[in-house]
Design a protein around this motif. Sequence first.
Motif, PDB file in Angstrom:
ATOM      1  N   HIS A 104       0.819  -1.217   0.000  1.00  0.00           N
ATOM      2  CA  HIS A 104       0.000   0.000   0.000  1.00  0.00           C
ATOM      3  C   HIS A 104       0.855   1.270   0.000  1.00  0.00           C
ATOM      4  CE1 HIS A 104      -3.434   2.546   0.737  1.00  0.00           C
ATOM      5  NE2 HIS A 104      -2.781   3.103   1.745  1.00  0.00           N
ATOM      6  N   CYS A 132      -6.604   5.661 -11.940  1.00  0.00           N
ATOM      7  CA  CYS A 132      -6.517   4.222 -11.751  1.00  0.00           C
ATOM      8  C   CYS A 132      -5.231   3.923 -11.001  1.00  0.00           C
ATOM      9  CB  CYS A 132      -6.468   3.504 -13.102  1.00  0.00           C
ATOM     10  SG  CYS A 132      -8.000   3.573 -14.024  1.00  0.00           S
ATOM     11  N   ARG A 133      -5.255   2.856 -10.210  1.00  0.00           N
ATOM     12  CA  ARG A 133      -4.001   2.419  -9.619  1.00  0.00           C
ATOM     13  C   ARG A 133      -3.043   2.096 -10.747  1.00  0.00           C
ATOM     14  NH1 ARG A 133      -3.182  -3.489  -8.019  1.00  0.00           N
ATOM     15  NH2 ARG A 133      -2.759  -3.369 -10.232  1.00  0.00           N
ATOM     16  N   TRP A 139      -7.942  -1.824 -11.531  1.00  0.00           N
ATOM     17  CA  TRP A 139      -8.603  -2.642 -10.508  1.00  0.00           C
ATOM     18  C   TRP A 139      -9.427  -1.776  -9.577  1.00  0.00           C
ATOM     19  CZ3 TRP A 139      -9.628  -7.552 -10.151  1.00  0.00           C
ATOM     20  CH2 TRP A 139      -9.974  -8.114  -8.912  1.00  0.00           C
ATOM     21  N   PHE A 140      -8.932  -0.578  -9.260  1.00  0.00           N
ATOM     22  CA  PHE A 140      -9.696   0.404  -8.489  1.00  0.00           C
ATOM     23  C   PHE A 140      -9.144   1.780  -8.809  1.00  0.00           C
ATOM     24  CE2 PHE A 140      -6.267  -0.968  -5.622  1.00  0.00           C
ATOM     25  CZ  PHE A 140      -5.681   0.247  -5.300  1.00  0.00           C
ATOM     26  N   TRP A 142      -8.087   5.762  -7.368  1.00  0.00           N
ATOM     27  CA  TRP A 142      -7.769   6.656  -6.263  1.00  0.00           C
ATOM     28  C   TRP A 142      -8.422   8.011  -6.520  1.00  0.00           C
ATOM     29  CZ3 TRP A 142      -2.237   5.029  -7.521  1.00  0.00           C
ATOM     30  CH2 TRP A 142      -1.779   4.043  -6.651  1.00  0.00           C
ATOM     31  N   GLN A 164      -8.344   4.813  -1.064  1.00  0.00           N
ATOM     32  CA  GLN A 164      -9.280   3.904  -1.702  1.00  0.00           C
ATOM     33  C   GLN A 164      -8.489   2.686  -2.190  1.00  0.00           C
ATOM     34  OE1 GLN A 164      -8.715   7.059  -2.858  1.00  0.00           O
ATOM     35  NE2 GLN A 164     -10.491   8.208  -2.181  1.00  0.00           N
ATOM     36  N   GLY A 165      -9.094   1.523  -2.128  1.00  0.00           N
ATOM     37  CA  GLY A 165      -8.378   0.327  -2.535  1.00  0.00           C
ATOM     38  C   GLY A 165      -7.344  -0.066  -1.498  1.00  0.00           C
TER      39      GLY A 165
END
Length: 200
Positions: A104, A132-133, A139-140, A142, A164-165
């Motif tokens: 992370h 996007c990450r 996948w998710f 930010w 987020q994520g």
Amino acid sequence: MTGLRVAGRRAIRARYPNTDPETSLNPDGWIASATEWLPPRVSYVTNPPVEYVVTDPRWSRNDSTGNELHYQAGIGGSCAHFDPPFGYWCSKSPARTPDGSLTHRWPSGVKYPGNLPNAPYKHPEGAIVHSCRGGANCWFTWMFEVDGQSTTNGTLSWTLGGFQGAEGSDEGGSWYIENVLEELDSPREYFFDQASDTLY
């Protein structure tokens, strides 16, 4: 003002690139060209977490690539802003990616020359960068709240966001910016100037 309806229809916060988020999907309305991101301020290198690993073989297994997986978590470190500051991807070397490539963390800003034709902005504070990450997929996403701009270096930076994520990256992927007056240039867009209490 994060949302507005006009005659029952959703208005769009002033953004770049322009699109209707109700009818479009990534990559439409996202910047997908090469982008340089500012490095994370906090990572497992700058703030090592406390590692917790259950090594009991009864609770271990191998994943599809042969990595041996354990119940594990990092405490603190780059997850110190969470409550509780604890999680699998908070570990400095989660078993699925022991090199730490997905631990992370998040970029601290973005260089805008070549990507934001209306930048630099007069008052970028409060603008939201959606990204996007980093990596091949989205996948998710930010969200980052811009609180700094360097016209010398051509950068926008932030201290809030990125929670987020769970998986992390030094870089973002495709992205867009919203809540900027200079990007108010398309039908149904709006911008609320909180300082002057004015809706455009």
